[in-house]
Design an enzyme around this catalytic site. Structure first.
Site, PDB file in Angstrom:
ATOM      1  N   HIS A 102     -58.746  60.125 -16.840  1.00  9.94           N
ATOM      2  CA  HIS A 102     -58.919  58.693 -16.562  1.00  9.94           C
ATOM      3  C   HIS A 102     -59.304  58.522 -15.096  1.00  9.94           C
ATOM      4  CE1 HIS A 102     -57.120  54.398 -17.322  1.00  9.94           C
ATOM      5  NE2 HIS A 102     -58.026  54.361 -16.354  1.00  9.94           N
ATOM      6  N   ASP A 130     -56.851  57.665 -12.047  1.00  6.16           N
ATOM      7  CA  ASP A 130     -57.349  56.281 -12.171  1.00  6.16           C
ATOM      8  C   ASP A 130     -58.058  55.874 -10.876  1.00  6.16           C
ATOM      9  OD1 ASP A 130     -57.881  53.856 -13.422  1.00  6.16           O
ATOM     10  OD2 ASP A 130     -55.939  52.978 -12.922  1.00  6.16           O
ATOM     11  N   HIS A 189     -52.048  54.290 -18.266  1.00  9.64           N
ATOM     12  CA  HIS A 189     -51.270  54.168 -17.022  1.00  9.64           C
ATOM     13  C   HIS A 189     -49.929  53.449 -17.256  1.00  9.64           C
ATOM     14  CE1 HIS A 189     -53.569  50.436 -16.890  1.00  9.64           C
ATOM     15  NE2 HIS A 189     -54.640  50.999 -16.384  1.00  9.64           N
ATOM     16  N   HIS A 208     -53.451  47.639 -21.029  1.00 10.83           N
ATOM     17  CA  HIS A 208     -53.817  46.272 -20.656  1.00 10.83           C
ATOM     18  C   HIS A 208     -53.459  45.350 -21.818  1.00 10.83           C
ATOM     19  CE1 HIS A 208     -55.625  47.291 -16.827  1.00 10.83           C
ATOM     20  NE2 HIS A 208     -56.122  48.352 -17.404  1.00 10.83           N
ATOM     21  N   ASN A 240     -48.027  50.243 -15.799  1.00  8.54           N
ATOM     22  CA  ASN A 240     -49.014  49.309 -15.232  1.00  8.54           C
ATOM     23  C   ASN A 240     -49.860  48.701 -16.345  1.00  8.54           C
ATOM     24  OD1 ASN A 240     -49.056  51.872 -12.981  1.00  8.54           O
ATOM     25  ND2 ASN A 240     -48.567  49.831 -12.268  1.00  8.54           N
ATOM     26  N   GLY A 241     -50.042  47.388 -16.289  1.00 11.56           N
ATOM     27  CA  GLY A 241     -50.933  46.730 -17.245  1.00 11.56           C
ATOM     28  C   GLY A 241     -50.369  46.672 -18.651  1.00 11.56           C
ATOM     29  N   ASP A 277     -49.297  58.091  -7.713  1.00  9.36           N
ATOM     30  CA  ASP A 277     -49.680  57.973  -6.297  1.00  9.36           C
ATOM     31  C   ASP A 277     -48.560  57.333  -5.474  1.00  9.36           C
ATOM     32  OD1 ASP A 277     -49.820  55.378  -7.228  1.00  9.36           O
ATOM     33  OD2 ASP A 277     -51.787  54.940  -6.352  1.00  9.36           O
ATOM     34  N   HIS A 315     -48.485  52.838  -7.626  1.00  2.54           N
ATOM     35  CA  HIS A 315     -48.515  52.185  -8.939  1.00  2.54           C
ATOM     36  C   HIS A 315     -47.147  52.218  -9.626  1.00  2.54           C
ATOM     37  CE1 HIS A 315     -52.864  52.358  -8.436  1.00  2.54           C
ATOM     38  NE2 HIS A 315     -52.969  51.545  -9.456  1.00  2.54           N
TER      39      HIS A 315
END
Ligand SMILES: [Zn+2]
Length: 380
Positions: free
Chosen positions: A56, A270, A212, A191, A215-216, A244, A247
């Site tokens: 990704h 990402d 991810h 998402h 997140n989302g 990282d 996130h």
């Protein structure tokens, strides 16, 4: 025939001290502690780990998948090899539909033309997602699901799409997930505002990746465990994670590890075009993104907009956060990805018969050299 001599070789079963990786015709012939009688490339001070696979990744080094340009994909390939990545899925994002089609067509054409990390196929993230958790995806280009349209995408990609994101609460999602799964495309859930039941149904229908994770997506509540509760507790599901440390909080990474273990986590970068470049203003799809202290956010909503990290950095962070040895984190950057994509017979670990995609690192996990198909494509 030639052999790389290293201090340690990380194979799936064991870490071999002072080993030789024998390479023939671009493939690993053998891993041995006995000196073979062929040309020896002496990297005695270094450790050999498998080439990493980033499934990704939107962009790096000023280039992006949505450029729909073979030149950009080649530049991404070269930049990724510098970070020990030997295979990747250029990832699209929500944009004008024709632009998405063009981008995945170009990815299929660029396959086999790169001189760094190899393009394994494409990852279509958006437009079949939901506005509530849009991240850096513009709402105006989000689309309804239809099997006909998915077929159109598959055709234009010459059947090279490997992963496609779907928000399970969308109309026709169940049919779409089953259709894509039958076509051999891995559906990722992301998402999305899907609840616990909707997410588990999607996994049952074939969606096996959480995009991810954290997140989302709809978060966890003890009375409404949400998408997050489902992907963390459903053993079928692989979970992407951007380690990282921007996130996801280290506590989130610990929770993910406790829930999924080392064989179900897929570290991803990402990353977007600003990866490897200085802070400043960048374009991500149709949005302007400001990068400050290496953190990318959309100007419009302040939402995180991809990362500027790479898999090697995520590997180091994960070792640090979890306090576990390198060999326990390696599956999360190589073998799990290969198994998921069903290419573990040829990549993902240092084993006989697989491609000689090998990364040499020092004690601090800094890259010394990257080999792809037995050839050095990057050396410090
Ligand atoms: Zn995303």
């Amino acid at each position: 025939m030639k052999a790389i001599k290293v201090k340690k070789v990380y194979t799936p079963e064991q870490v071999i001290d002072i080993g030789y990786i024998v390479i023939e015709n671009g493939k690993i012939n053998n891993v041995t502690t006995k000196k073979p009688s062929c040309e020896i490339l002496d990297f005695s001070g270094y450790r050999a780990i498998p080439g990493m696979i980033d499934i990704h990744i939107h962009g790096i080094s000023g280039y992006d998948t949505m450029d729909a340009s073979i030149h950009s994909l080649k530049e991404m390939s070269t930049a990724l090899a510098r970070h020990g990545v030997t295979g990747f899925l250029p990832t699209t994002l929500t944009h004008d539909f024709d632009r998405i089609k063009m981008a995945i067509k170009i990815v299929s054409e660029a396959m086999g033309q790169t001189s760094g990390a190899e393009i394994i196929g494409s990852y279509v993230e958006g437009p079949y997602i939901t506005p509530e958790h849009r991240g850096a995806h513009p709402v105006k280009y989000m689309r309804d699901l239809s099997v006909d349209e998915l077929n159109e995408l598959i055709k234009v990609s010459n059947s090279t799409i490997k992963v496609m994101t779907i928000a399970p609460e969308k109309e026709n999602a169940a049919d779409a997930i089953q259709f894509l799964t039958e076509k051999g495309i891995h559906v990722s859930i992301g998402h999305t505002n899907a609840d616990y039941e909707q997410t588990n149904n999607a996994i049952e229908n074939g969606a096996k990746i959480s995009v991810h994770t954290f997140n989302g997506m709809r978060g966890f509540n003890h009375r409404d465990p949400g998408c997050l509760g489902a992907v963390l507790t459903n053993d079928e599901c692989f979970c992407e994670c951007i380690a990282d440390l921007q996130h996801v909080h280290p506590g989130g990474i610990k929770l993910l590890y406790q829930a999924k273990g080392k064989n179900r986590i897929i570290l991803i970068s990402d990353s977007m075009a600003a990866a490897d470049l200085p802070d400043g203003d960048y374009t991500l799809g149709t949005l302007t993104v400001k990068v400050e202290n290496k953190v990318a956010r959309t100007i419009e909503t302040g939402s995180l907009a991809g990362s500027t990290t790479n898999l090697l950095e995520c590997l180091k962070n994960t070792i640090e956060v979890l306090g576990i040895p390198l060999e326990d984190v390696l599956p999360m950057v190589a073998l799990n990805q290969a198994k998921l994509l069903k290419i573990d017979h040829e990549v993902g670990s240092i084993e006989s018969e697989k491609k000689a995609n090998i990364v040499l690192v020092d004690e601090n996990l800094n890259i010394q050299a990257t080999f792809i198909n037995g050839e050095i494509v990057y050396k410090v």
